[in-house]
Design a protein around this motif. Structure first.
Motif, short mmCIF file in Angstrom:
data_model
loop_
_atom_site.label_atom_id
_atom_site.label_comp_id
_atom_site.label_asym_id
_atom_site.label_seq_id
_atom_site.Cartn_x
_atom_site.Cartn_y
_atom_site.Cartn_z
N ASP A 1 0.83 -1.20 0.00
CA ASP A 1 0.00 0.00 0.00
C ASP A 1 0.87 1.25 0.00
O ASP A 1 1.48 1.60 1.02
CB ASP A 1 -0.92 0.02 1.23
CG ASP A 1 -2.14 -0.87 1.06
OD1 ASP A 1 -2.34 -1.41 -0.04
OD2 ASP A 1 -2.90 -1.02 2.03
N SER B 1 -8.16 3.10 7.80
CA SER B 1 -9.34 2.52 7.16
C SER B 1 -9.73 3.32 5.93
O SER B 1 -9.34 4.48 5.77
CB SER B 1 -10.51 2.48 8.15
OG SER B 1 -10.85 3.80 8.56
N GLN B 2 -10.52 2.67 5.09
CA GLN B 2 -11.01 3.32 3.88
C GLN B 2 -12.31 2.64 3.46
O GLN B 2 -12.44 1.42 3.58
CB GLN B 2 -9.98 3.22 2.75
CG GLN B 2 -10.27 4.08 1.54
CD GLN B 2 -9.11 4.09 0.56
OE1 GLN B 2 -8.61 3.05 0.15
NE2 GLN B 2 -8.67 5.29 0.17
N TYR C 1 -11.31 -7.91 2.55
CA TYR C 1 -10.66 -7.10 3.58
C TYR C 1 -11.08 -7.51 4.99
O TYR C 1 -12.12 -8.12 5.18
CB TYR C 1 -11.04 -5.62 3.40
CG TYR C 1 -10.56 -4.97 2.14
CD1 TYR C 1 -9.34 -4.32 2.09
CD2 TYR C 1 -11.33 -5.01 0.97
CE1 TYR C 1 -8.90 -3.70 0.93
CE2 TYR C 1 -10.89 -4.40 -0.20
CZ TYR C 1 -9.68 -3.74 -0.21
OH TYR C 1 -9.24 -3.14 -1.37
N ILE D 1 -6.84 -0.89 5.89
CA ILE D 1 -5.80 -0.85 4.87
C ILE D 1 -4.44 -0.75 5.56
O ILE D 1 -4.36 -0.67 6.78
CB ILE D 1 -6.03 0.27 3.84
CG1 ILE D 1 -6.09 1.65 4.51
CG2 ILE D 1 -7.31 0.01 3.07
CD1 ILE D 1 -6.18 2.79 3.49
N GLY D 2 -3.36 -0.70 4.75
CA GLY D 2 -2.07 -1.12 5.24
C GLY D 2 -1.23 -0.31 6.18
O GLY D 2 -0.01 -0.24 6.03
N ARG E 1 -4.65 5.83 -2.51
CA ARG E 1 -4.02 4.56 -2.17
C ARG E 1 -3.72 3.78 -3.45
O ARG E 1 -4.59 3.55 -4.28
CB ARG E 1 -4.94 3.73 -1.28
CG ARG E 1 -4.49 2.29 -1.04
CD ARG E 1 -5.46 1.58 -0.11
NE ARG E 1 -5.18 0.17 -0.02
CZ ARG E 1 -5.98 -0.80 -0.50
NH1 ARG E 1 -7.12 -0.48 -1.09
NH2 ARG E 1 -5.64 -2.07 -0.39
N ASP F 1 -2.49 0.13 -4.62
CA ASP F 1 -2.24 -1.26 -4.23
C ASP F 1 -1.30 -1.87 -5.26
O ASP F 1 -1.69 -2.21 -6.37
CB ASP F 1 -3.56 -2.05 -4.18
CG ASP F 1 -3.36 -3.49 -3.75
OD1 ASP F 1 -2.20 -3.91 -3.55
OD2 ASP F 1 -4.36 -4.22 -3.62
#
Length: 255
Positions: free
Chosen positions: A113, A138-139, A149, A181-182, A235, A237
């Motif tokens: 990420d 978070s997203q 997720y 998320i990461g 973001r 990926d």
């Protein structure tokens, strides 16, 4: 408690990026004129983090040893390389860094990420301080994608304090579409929960990976505050070829 160390899980084989990852560690593939890992290190350096634990496989260790020299010179970050010899999930990868991190608050940064437009790690460190606990990034994701997720259930609609986490739920059982998320900022209290999870996994020969959601839920059940920080930047990926190519094209324009 201040945060001065990060854990970067990087032992994966990069199978979705082959044949490129036969020849170089996925985290060091170029994005524009820089290796992908540079974007993570720049983010950490802006937070005055000066130590990073790279959790590596045996085969990728030589690549990271070379990178560590450049990283210290460019970002002032000392890279400590430790091995995850038997991959058993993200939680296990993080646990491999325990002896180096010790009893300190720490960041976990997933190198797939790449986050731009705002420094997510800085926001997490501040949020963890605010609630006297931990924080996760978070997203919002499409409802069709929630099963990919870890999903967050908050205490109420107006709160970003986490009530519980659900790992990759089917759409009809997902409490929200707020996905992890990461990036994470953890209290050292996480270590005991990861140790207990690994002990149980080995004792029962459980084939499931040791993830982070069960240890985080265990912390919440004991009254530990975990705040979800919603990310409003961009973001990328880079763990899949399509995402990597898109990130390369977008970020190369800015390098």
């Amino acid at each position: 408690m201040s945060c001065s160390i990060a854990v970067i899980p990087a032992a994966g084989l990069g199978t979705r990026m082959r044949p490129l990852t036969y020849y170089v560690a996925k985290e060091l593939l170029p994005i524009g004129a820089r290796p992908a890992l540079d974007y993570i290190m720049q983010e950490l350096a802006e937070c005055e983090i000066r130590d990073a634990v790279l959790v590596s496989s045996v085969t990728k260790k030589p690549y990271f040893e070379l990178y560590a020299k450049e990283c210290l010179q460019t970002y002032g970050i000392t890279c400590h390389i430790t091995l995850q010899e038997n991959p058993m999930g993200l939680g296990h990868a993080v646990l491999c860094a325990k002896d180096i991190v010790g009893n300190s608050q720490f960041v976990v940064a997933l190198p797939d990420d790449i986050l731009v437009k705002e420094n997510a790690t800085m926001a997490l460190i501040e949020a963890a301080k605010e609630v006297g606990g931990s924080a996760i990034l978070s997203q919002r994701v499409d409802w069709a994608d929630v099963e990919k997720y870890g999903i967050i259930k908050t205490e109420d609609e107006n709160s970003l304090l986490v009530d519980s986490f659900v790992e990759k739920p089917p759409r009809d059982k997902a409490p929200t579409n707020l996905a992890i998320i990461g990036r994470y900022c953890f209290s050292p209290l996480l270590w005991a929960k990861l140790d207990a999870g690994l002990e149980k996994k080995l004792a029962t020969s459980d084939p499931k990976e040791l993830d982070l959601t069960i240890p985080m839920n265990a912390l919440i059940n004991e009254g530990h505050n975990i705040k979800a920080c919603e990310f409003n930047g961009i973001r990328h990926d880079t763990g899949k070829m399509a995402g990597y190519i898109h990130a390369f094209c977008e970020l190369a324009k800015k390098n």
